[in-house]
Design a protein around this motif. Structure first.
Motif, PDB file in Angstrom:
ATOM      1  N   GLU A  48       0.810  -1.223   0.000  1.00 16.34           N
ATOM      2  CA  GLU A  48       0.000   0.000   0.000  1.00 16.34           C
ATOM      3  C   GLU A  48       0.843   1.272   0.000  1.00 16.34           C
ATOM      4  O   GLU A  48       0.289   2.371  -0.049  1.00 16.34           O
ATOM      5  N   ARG A  49       2.136   1.165   0.039  1.00 16.98           N
ATOM      6  CA  ARG A  49       3.002   2.340   0.227  1.00 16.98           C
ATOM      7  C   ARG A  49       2.952   3.332  -0.922  1.00 16.98           C
ATOM      8  O   ARG A  49       3.147   4.521  -0.706  1.00 16.98           O
ATOM      9  N   GLU A  50       2.694   2.903  -2.133  1.00 16.78           N
ATOM     10  CA  GLU A  50       2.578   3.848  -3.247  1.00 16.78           C
ATOM     11  C   GLU A  50       1.202   4.510  -3.249  1.00 16.78           C
ATOM     12  O   GLU A  50       1.065   5.659  -3.617  1.00 16.78           O
ATOM     13  N   GLN A  51       0.188   3.787  -2.817  1.00 14.02           N
ATOM     14  CA  GLN A  51      -1.187   4.298  -2.827  1.00 14.02           C
ATOM     15  C   GLN A  51      -1.428   5.395  -1.802  1.00 14.02           C
ATOM     16  O   GLN A  51      -2.325   6.220  -1.986  1.00 14.02           O
ATOM     17  N   ILE A  52      -0.658   5.416  -0.724  1.00 12.06           N
ATOM     18  CA  ILE A  52      -0.953   6.340   0.373  1.00 12.06           C
ATOM     19  C   ILE A  52      -0.873   7.804  -0.029  1.00 12.06           C
ATOM     20  O   ILE A  52      -1.437   8.655   0.649  1.00 12.06           O
ATOM     21  N   PHE A  53      -0.191   8.101  -1.119  1.00 12.25           N
ATOM     22  CA  PHE A  53      -0.062   9.483  -1.562  1.00 12.25           C
ATOM     23  C   PHE A  53      -1.194   9.908  -2.507  1.00 12.25           C
ATOM     24  O   PHE A  53      -1.247  11.051  -2.924  1.00 12.25           O
ATOM     25  N   GLU A  54      -2.088   8.988  -2.843  1.00 13.73           N
ATOM     26  CA  GLU A  54      -3.207   9.315  -3.720  1.00 13.73           C
ATOM     27  C   GLU A  54      -4.258  10.089  -2.931  1.00 13.73           C
ATOM     28  O   GLU A  54      -4.641   9.689  -1.832  1.00 13.73           O
ATOM     29  N   PRO A  55      -4.743  11.213  -3.483  1.00 17.59           N
ATOM     30  CA  PRO A  55      -5.780  11.982  -2.781  1.00 17.59           C
ATOM     31  C   PRO A  55      -7.006  11.116  -2.479  1.00 17.59           C
ATOM     32  O   PRO A  55      -7.479  10.378  -3.345  1.00 17.59           O
ATOM     33  N   GLY A  56      -7.466  11.164  -1.267  1.00 16.46           N
ATOM     34  CA  GLY A  56      -8.643  10.417  -0.846  1.00 16.46           C
ATOM     35  C   GLY A  56      -8.344   9.048  -0.277  1.00 16.46           C
ATOM     36  O   GLY A  56      -9.223   8.397   0.281  1.00 16.46           O
ATOM     37  N   TYR A  57      -7.083   8.583  -0.390  1.00 17.13           N
ATOM     38  CA  TYR A  57      -6.749   7.262   0.144  1.00 17.13           C
ATOM     39  C   TYR A  57      -6.629   7.343   1.660  1.00 17.13           C
ATOM     40  O   TYR A  57      -5.894   8.166   2.194  1.00 17.13           O
ATOM     41  N   SER A  58      -7.370   6.497   2.357  1.00 18.24           N
ATOM     42  CA  SER A  58      -7.305   6.460   3.816  1.00 18.24           C
ATOM     43  C   SER A  58      -7.726   5.093   4.309  1.00 18.24           C
ATOM     44  O   SER A  58      -8.597   4.449   3.717  1.00 18.24           O
ATOM     45  N   THR A  59      -7.112   4.656   5.383  1.00 15.74           N
ATOM     46  CA  THR A  59      -7.521   3.414   6.040  1.00 15.74           C
ATOM     47  C   THR A  59      -8.219   3.726   7.357  1.00 15.74           C
ATOM     48  O   THR A  59      -8.507   2.835   8.128  1.00 15.74           O
ATOM     49  N   SER A  60      -8.456   4.988   7.606  1.00 11.91           N
ATOM     50  CA  SER A  60      -9.055   5.439   8.859  1.00 11.91           C
ATOM     51  C   SER A  60     -10.430   6.033   8.603  1.00 11.91           C
ATOM     52  O   SER A  60     -10.682   6.617   7.554  1.00 11.91           O
ATOM     53  N   ASN A  61     -11.298   5.898   9.588  1.00 17.48           N
ATOM     54  CA  ASN A  61     -12.592   6.554   9.464  1.00 17.48           C
ATOM     55  C   ASN A  61     -12.548   7.942  10.090  1.00 17.48           C
ATOM     56  O   ASN A  61     -13.556   8.611  10.197  1.00 17.48           O
ATOM     57  N   VAL A  62     -11.352   8.398  10.481  1.00 19.33           N
ATOM     58  CA  VAL A  62     -11.179   9.708  11.100  1.00 19.33           C
ATOM     59  C   VAL A  62     -10.838  10.765  10.055  1.00 19.33           C
ATOM     60  O   VAL A  62     -11.393  11.853  10.058  1.00 19.33           O
ATOM     61  N   GLY A  63      -9.912  10.480   9.151  1.00 18.87           N
ATOM     62  CA  GLY A  63      -9.447  11.476   8.193  1.00 18.87           C
ATOM     63  C   GLY A  63     -10.165  11.383   6.859  1.00 18.87           C
ATOM     64  O   GLY A  63     -11.015  10.517   6.635  1.00 18.87           O
ATOM     65  N   ILE A  64      -9.784  12.301   5.949  1.00 21.95           N
ATOM     66  CA  ILE A  64     -10.403  12.328   4.626  1.00 21.95           C
ATOM     67  C   ILE A  64      -9.445  11.883   3.518  1.00 21.95           C
ATOM     68  O   ILE A  64      -9.797  11.892   2.354  1.00 21.95           O
ATOM     69  N   GLY A  65      -8.223  11.512   3.894  1.00 22.82           N
ATOM     70  CA  GLY A  65      -7.297  10.952   2.921  1.00 22.82           C
ATOM     71  C   GLY A  65      -6.512  11.944   2.094  1.00 22.82           C
ATOM     72  O   GLY A  65      -6.026  11.599   1.019  1.00 22.82           O
ATOM     73  N   PHE A  66      -6.351  13.180   2.581  1.00 19.44           N
ATOM     74  CA  PHE A  66      -5.579  14.156   1.824  1.00 19.44           C
ATOM     75  C   PHE A  66      -4.246  14.493   2.484  1.00 19.44           C
ATOM     76  O   PHE A  66      -3.399  15.125   1.866  1.00 19.44           O
ATOM     77  N   GLY A  67      -4.017  14.118   3.728  1.00 18.67           N
ATOM     78  CA  GLY A  67      -2.811  14.488   4.451  1.00 18.67           C
ATOM     79  C   GLY A  67      -1.531  14.071   3.767  1.00 18.67           C
ATOM     80  O   GLY A  67      -0.611  14.874   3.598  1.00 18.67           O
ATOM     81  N   LEU A  68      -1.457  12.822   3.340  1.00 13.42           N
ATOM     82  CA  LEU A  68      -0.228  12.349   2.708  1.00 13.42           C
ATOM     83  C   LEU A  68      -0.111  12.803   1.260  1.00 13.42           C
ATOM     84  O   LEU A  68       0.993  12.958   0.745  1.00 13.42           O
ATOM     85  N   ALA A  69      -1.249  13.063   0.600  1.00 14.09           N
ATOM     86  CA  ALA A  69      -1.202  13.652  -0.740  1.00 14.09           C
ATOM     87  C   ALA A  69      -0.593  15.047  -0.654  1.00 14.09           C
ATOM     88  O   ALA A  69       0.210  15.442  -1.504  1.00 14.09           O
ATOM     89  N   VAL A  70      -0.945  15.786   0.385  1.00 10.96           N
ATOM     90  CA  VAL A  70      -0.373  17.115   0.603  1.00 10.96           C
ATOM     91  C   VAL A  70       1.120  16.993   0.897  1.00 10.96           C
ATOM     92  O   VAL A  70       1.925  17.779   0.384  1.00 10.96           O
ATOM     93  N   VAL A  71       1.511  16.006   1.697  1.00  9.16           N
ATOM     94  CA  VAL A  71       2.933  15.782   1.987  1.00  9.16           C
ATOM     95  C   VAL A  71       3.699  15.586   0.686  1.00  9.16           C
ATOM     96  O   VAL A  71       4.748  16.195   0.471  1.00  9.16           O
TER      97      VAL A  71
END
Length: 169
Positions: free
Chosen positions: A113-136
């Motif tokens: 999953e390490r390449e996918q984590i930077f895709e906007p909207g990708y998240s394994t948590s029900n807390v976030g929206i999946g943009f944090g690592l895309a921003v990184v």
């Protein structure tokens, strides 16, 4: 998070001006400003060249991600809570030969999953929206750095930033 995404999107492109930033000093300050549940260990005295506001966004996104995915009371890690020493995650910032790393002691990121984590909207948590690592990733690209995701010594996530310039170069 949405505010951060808007700032990054508006700025776009590359970093035009950089200045010396004491990585360890700002890593501690920005952790304290965020006041997350956990501990920070800083193992660097290095100065790097960067845009301080974008570097702050990068570190804060990694800190938030570590807390959301690594704390004992995180919904996605409820089964692991008995193995943790305390309620919060442990984050460490340190030096690499041509950069720095930020790692945590959370559950880590599976290799597949390490390449996918930077895709906007990708998240394994029900807390976030999946943009944090895309921003990184956008912030890393803006600086002209490279980022690699691997496993920390404790099995958590480790983000390695390379191609980072120092004032001495």
């Amino acid at each position: 998070m949405i505010e951060t995404l808007l700032v990054v999107t508006r700025r776009g492109g590359s970093v035009d001006t950089t200045e010396p930033v004491a990585l360890g000093e700002v890593a501690r300050k920005w952790w304290a400003d965020l006041d997350p549940d956990g501990t920070l260990t800083v193992e660097t005295h290095r100065e790097i060249l960067g845009d301080p506001s974008r570097l702050r966004q990068l570190l804060e996104n990694l800190y938030r991600n570590a807390v959301e995915h690594g704390s004992a009371d995180s919904p996605s890690d409820a089964d692991d809570s008995a193995e943790r020493d305390g309620p919060g995650v442990a984050v460490r910032v340190g030096d690499l030969e041509d950069g720095f790393y930020v790692e945590d002691d959370g559950p880590g990121i599976p290799e597949g999953e390490r390449e996918q984590i930077f895709e906007p909207g990708y998240s394994t948590s029900n807390v976030g929206i999946g943009f944090g690592l895309a921003v990184v990733e956008q912030l890393v690209d803006a600086h002209g750095w490279d980022v690699t995701v691997t496993e920390s010594e404790s099995g958590g996530a480790r983000f390695e930033f390379t191609g980072v310039e120092t004032p001495d170069e």
